[in-house]
Motif scaffolding. Structure first.
Motif, PDB file in Angstrom:
ATOM      1  N   LYS A  55       5.700   6.923 -25.620  1.00 31.98           N
ATOM      2  CA  LYS A  55       5.809   6.461 -24.237  1.00 31.98           C
ATOM      3  C   LYS A  55       4.464   6.271 -23.554  1.00 31.98           C
ATOM      4  O   LYS A  55       4.376   5.598 -22.533  1.00 31.98           O
ATOM      5  CB  LYS A  55       6.578   7.500 -23.396  1.00 31.98           C
ATOM      6  N   SER A 143      13.449   8.817 -20.460  1.00 32.73           N
ATOM      7  CA  SER A 143      13.822   7.408 -20.507  1.00 32.73           C
ATOM      8  C   SER A 143      12.915   6.674 -21.496  1.00 32.73           C
ATOM      9  O   SER A 143      11.736   7.006 -21.629  1.00 32.73           O
ATOM     10  CB  SER A 143      13.700   6.810 -19.107  1.00 32.73           C
ATOM     11  N   ASN A 145      11.294   3.936 -21.710  1.00 36.14           N
ATOM     12  CA  ASN A 145      10.297   2.946 -21.285  1.00 36.14           C
ATOM     13  C   ASN A 145       8.902   3.445 -21.630  1.00 36.14           C
ATOM     14  O   ASN A 145       8.695   4.646 -21.812  1.00 36.14           O
ATOM     15  CB  ASN A 145      10.385   2.759 -19.769  1.00 36.14           C
ATOM     16  N   SER A 151      12.911   1.755 -16.455  1.00 37.27           N
ATOM     17  CA  SER A 151      13.700   2.362 -17.522  1.00 37.27           C
ATOM     18  C   SER A 151      14.578   1.307 -18.188  1.00 37.27           C
ATOM     19  O   SER A 151      15.152   0.463 -17.510  1.00 37.27           O
ATOM     20  CB  SER A 151      14.595   3.457 -16.939  1.00 37.27           C
ATOM     21  N   GLU A 180      18.666   6.761 -13.565  1.00 36.69           N
ATOM     22  CA  GLU A 180      18.635   8.044 -14.245  1.00 36.69           C
ATOM     23  C   GLU A 180      19.495   9.082 -13.522  1.00 36.69           C
ATOM     24  O   GLU A 180      19.801   8.948 -12.338  1.00 36.69           O
ATOM     25  CB  GLU A 180      17.195   8.571 -14.354  1.00 36.69           C
ATOM     26  N   HIS A 255       5.771   4.730 -11.043  1.00 35.51           N
ATOM     27  CA  HIS A 255       7.011   4.581 -11.785  1.00 35.51           C
ATOM     28  C   HIS A 255       7.623   3.202 -11.680  1.00 35.51           C
ATOM     29  O   HIS A 255       7.476   2.542 -10.659  1.00 35.51           O
ATOM     30  CB  HIS A 255       8.039   5.559 -11.200  1.00 35.51           C
TER      31      HIS A 255
HETATM   32 MG    MG Z   1      11.665   8.087 -16.799  1.00 34.96          MG
END
Ligand code: MG
Ligand code: TXA
Length: 364
Positions: A55, A143, A145, A151, A180, A255
């Protein structure tokens, strides 16, 4: 909670193979009802380290641990889970709720980042549940991503983010919730929502939980020192307090940002900022998303409409949650340079949508 359809017989060999990979320290991307996750054996530090690598995730952001049953929660907590955590899972799991509890030391400190607590959930997606049952181990999975990106809520998005970085990627179709899980800190009384998600504040209150109410999103607030969130916008705050104390550790990172720049509008847009921005933009370069009624009420001029490349309108807050990240992906694929997202009302799952949008962009 929502369920995906029954497992297809032809999915079973892939699930068995993925479970074997997990037990042997591999890294597997799998679908959940919220978003796709990138998972590994939560007790195996080397395997968990590979998640952070895949990630590009900061090492101080702990992972959520996925289990198949409440009995596994009892094991992870040394037979002593908080009453509120058990009740939350009994009522809302399998489904989009994560409970934060103290663990018994069996989870790798790489997954918990050395915290005494661990975030645990039971996903409802049939592929995720079958995988967890087959693997029969706790699976740490954030997640799927690349860190900072939206995500993945579809198989193509998960492939785009993780192909070549992991040992397997399961296909479970589009995620039904799309944001999420709700993170509920059960180490304190009253419990606290650290991240809004598919299980809403209204649902928790109706079930008798004594949770601190989340304040509305999108309000201006001072930027906390040393944090990297964009724009000084606070998506959500608890009623009484200093943000950092109340948020999931990962919330302080940037994010959900697509390639295109995300601009936020409040529903109603009384200053006409949407029209103003679009009229100054190049033709066919902007993506627009919002509820159908909010998009209608923008009353875009002909010149403003010319700037739009794609428009996605949602008939409900649930549809907005489900389609938000995949719209970002579609806008990027289409080559949009900017996105205008109209914030939904801060009710139900709209709170979670506002939270994610407010971290992805800033007010127009
Ligand atoms: Mg996440
Ligand atoms: O729906 C979901 O929860 C998805 C799917 C894959 O299950 N997972 C997910 O994981 O969203 P991730 O890593 O993207 O988000 C986990 C969040 C982070 O903000 C992290 O800081 C927080 O959970 N977290 C993890 N352990 C925690 C703990 N012990 N206390 C408080 N927050 C924690």
């Amino acid at each position: 909670m929502d369920q995906h359809g029954p497992l297809q017989r032809e999915q079973l060999p892939d699930i068995k193979e993925a479970a074997r990979l997990l037990r042997e320290g591999g890294v597997v991307v799998f679908p959940t009802e919220t978003v796709y996750g990138v998972g590994a054996d939560a007790r195996n530090s080397d395997a968990c380290r590979r998640i952070y690598e895949a990630k590009g995730r900061p090492a101080d952001n702990p992972l959520i641990v996925h289990i198949a049953s409440i009995s596994q929660l009892r094991e992870l907590t040394g037979g002593n889970p908080p009453e509120a955590a058990v009740r939350a899972l009994e009522l809302f799991a399998p489904g989009p709720i994560t409970v934060v509890v103290r663990h018994n030391g069996s989870i790798s400190p790489v997954a918990t980042t050395g915290l005494e607590t661990v975030a645990v959930r039971i996903p409802s997606h049939t592929v995720a549940l079958a995988l967890l049952e087959e693997a029969a181990i706790p699976v740490a999975a954030p997640s799927a991503n690349r860190s900072g990106r939206p995500s993945p809520t579809t198989h193509p998005m998960a492939l785009g983010a993780m192909e070549g970085r992991v040992d397997a990627i399961l296909d479970g179709g589009p995620c039904s919730v799309g944001v999420e899980s709700t993170i509920l800190d059960c180490t304190t009384t009253p419990q606290r929502i650290l991240r809004p998600g598919g299980v809403t504040l209204e649902m928790l209150l109706a079930a008798g939980f004594d949770v601190a109410a989340l304040r509305n999103s999108g309000e201006k607030r001072p930027e906390p020192a040393g944090e990297s969130m964009k724009g000084g916008e606070a998506p959500t705050e608890t009623a009484d307090s200093s943000l950092s104390e109340y948020r999931a550790p990962g919330s302080r990172y940037r994010h959900y940002t697509p390639e295109a720049v995300v601009h936020l509008l409040e529903e109603g847009d009384s200053e006409g900022r949407g029209n103003g921005f679009l009229e100054g933009a190049e033709p066919r370069t902007v993506g627009l998303l919002g509820t159908a009624s909010a998009i209608d009420s923008l009353a875009l001029s002909v010149a403003a409409k010319a700037a739009l490349l794609e428009t996605v309108s949602f008939e409900s807050l649930e549809a907005y949650a489900r389609g938000m990240f995949s719209s970002f992906y579609a806008f990027d694929q289409a080559g949009c340079r900017a996105i205008i997202a109209i914030l939904p009302p801060a009710e139900g799952v709209g709170v979670a949508v506002r939270d994610r949008l407010s971290r992805a962009g800033s007010a127009l």
